[in-house]
Design a protein around this motif. Sequence first.
Motif, PDB file in Angstrom:
ATOM      1  N   SER A 124      -5.227   3.377   5.370  1.00  0.00           N
ATOM      2  CA  SER A 124      -5.033   2.438   4.267  1.00  0.00           C
ATOM      3  C   SER A 124      -6.204   1.476   4.193  1.00  0.00           C
ATOM      4  O   SER A 124      -6.611   0.928   5.211  1.00  0.00           O
TER       5      SER A 124
ATOM      6  N   CYS B 227       0.818  -1.214   0.000  1.00  0.00           N
ATOM      7  CA  CYS B 227       0.000   0.000   0.000  1.00  0.00           C
ATOM      8  C   CYS B 227       0.856   1.270   0.000  1.00  0.00           C
ATOM      9  O   CYS B 227       1.810   1.391   0.759  1.00  0.00           O
ATOM     10  N   ARG B 228       0.474   2.208  -0.829  1.00  0.00           N
ATOM     11  CA  ARG B 228       1.263   3.443  -0.918  1.00  0.00           C
ATOM     12  C   ARG B 228       1.140   4.311   0.330  1.00  0.00           C
ATOM     13  O   ARG B 228       1.866   5.287   0.480  1.00  0.00           O
ATOM     14  N   TYR B 229       0.212   3.971   1.221  1.00  0.00           N
ATOM     15  CA  TYR B 229       0.063   4.776   2.441  1.00  0.00           C
ATOM     16  C   TYR B 229       0.824   4.193   3.628  1.00  0.00           C
ATOM     17  O   TYR B 229       0.822   4.757   4.708  1.00  0.00           O
TER      18      TYR B 229
ATOM     19  N   CYS C 276      -8.437   1.187  -2.436  1.00  0.00           N
ATOM     20  CA  CYS C 276      -7.519   2.008  -1.648  1.00  0.00           C
ATOM     21  C   CYS C 276      -6.488   2.683  -2.527  1.00  0.00           C
ATOM     22  O   CYS C 276      -6.442   3.902  -2.621  1.00  0.00           O
ATOM     23  N   CYS C 277      -5.649   1.900  -3.166  1.00  0.00           N
ATOM     24  CA  CYS C 277      -4.589   2.529  -3.948  1.00  0.00           C
ATOM     25  C   CYS C 277      -4.094   1.627  -5.066  1.00  0.00           C
ATOM     26  O   CYS C 277      -3.350   2.057  -5.930  1.00  0.00           O
TER      27      CYS C 277
ATOM     28  N   CYS D   6      -6.063  -1.045   1.921  1.00  0.00           N
ATOM     29  CA  CYS D   6      -5.536  -2.260   1.292  1.00  0.00           C
ATOM     30  C   CYS D   6      -5.711  -3.450   2.237  1.00  0.00           C
ATOM     31  O   CYS D   6      -5.644  -3.266   3.438  1.00  0.00           O
TER      32      CYS D   6
HETATM   33 ZN   LIG Z   1      -3.443   1.008  -0.235  1.00  0.00          ZN
END
Ligand SMILES: [Zn+2]
Length: 491
Positions: free
Chosen positions: A432, A364-366, A439-440, A434
């Motif tokens: 997040s 996840c990018r977060y 989410c991303c 994910c």
């Molecule tokens: Zn994510």
Amino acid sequence: MKLMAEFTEEEDRTFSSDQDLLVFGQRLRHLRRAAGLTLVELGDKVGRAPSQLSLLENGHREPKLSLLRSLAGALGSSVDELLSKKPPNRRAELEIAVEQAQLDPLYQRLDVPPLKIGKRVPTEALEHVLALYEELRRRETKQVATPEEARQANAELRSTMREHGNYFPEIEKAASDILDRVDYHGGPLSEGVIQSIATHLGYGLRFVHDLPRSVRSVTDLRNNRIFLRRESLGMHSPRTILLQTLGHLTLGHRQPRDFADFLRQRVEANYFAAAVLVPERAAVSYLRQAKADRDLAVEDLRDVFSVSYEMAAHRFTNLATEYLDLRCHFVRNDETGIIYKAYENDGLVFPSDATGAIEGQRMCRYWAGRQVFSSSDRYSTHYQYTDKPGATHWCVAHVDPSRGKDFAITLGVPYTESRWFRGRDTTNHHRSGCPNGECCQRPPAELANRWQGMVWPSARAHSHVLSALPSDTFPGVDEADVYAFLDSHQG
Ligand SMILES: [Zn+2]
């Protein structure tokens, strides 16, 4: 190559293969030379042109039985003798083997000009060519783990580690035993102490410049010598590589049975190296004090024992559950978010593929390990709380500036345990969703509407060994990133 029809009929074939013909040719030449005859002289005796005999000797033609009888007579030998399947001597055997080897597609893939095996090619050279060819064959046929096997082996190993809280008492004992024998009294291990560990285990060290590129070290088990480079190799310093090698030897590793065995041995050897460099007794008393002071920090462990940040964080996971009553997770990922190494026993859900493999997945990018790359100084320590489906974690992420390629190392704990750690007062907070795709991992619907089908991104190849690429439309490409990039470059 075989022009049989000129010499014999299909039904009375004496030779069942090219190999037989080659052996026959060798025997013929051998017996002719033993009889002291040239091709011309033998040709005269049997009423054939020397060129025809030469074709026989080179295994390019098959003789009729009548010719075989005349040849045997002229050479003072017998047809049986001529047709024996055994090469007349080692040289002949080598010539045949190398001739055969060159017909192998595996050999032909080398794309070297054919070796003409004349009298002047030394027997030693043939021995070498044959030995190299046989090794080539052996490596080709050696069982290679499929990506599926590799991923499954990784997943199984991770579950074993989770069950044990990533703590392995036998390896800890092996490490502390050897430290006792070399009179280690705490603090970072000097070069001298590490060398005397090798000496105590009965190994001499040789630092060389010409170590094969594909290895970290080579151990000569006959003479108990370990060959190493002086300089670091990727992530590994010479002392870590030496201790990993000593780990294999101390833990009695045998040649791995399969990929899972290979992987387990590597993890154990790494564990041994870390357990020597960050010794259990000293580290545990240090960490307990830090916990009591509510000042736990990976970078302190790194500094006290002079190891890499990654080793300190990983070593923390060995001792946290067993001695500090903490559950935790560890991730190593690159700038694009691809996971190279992961461990958890705190309930964190990593992205994984259908086989349960985590390596190679994009996280996840977060999460902290990705956010650290977008902070103003990626090499400073990054703390953050992350709300995830079901739980909130506190994490510390760090990118080691001394490495060739930037990797983020993350250590995380459940929210309630953050109170023991330095950096718990951070105001960084992310949410997040994910592994939920909204989410991303999937581009926002609006962006996707604008760009879907209108882009052809070309993926950068990932060079890591074990992992499959994430299963996006374009493997290895983060579509959300690509779309956002395109959007920002409009107008
Ligand atoms: Zn994510």
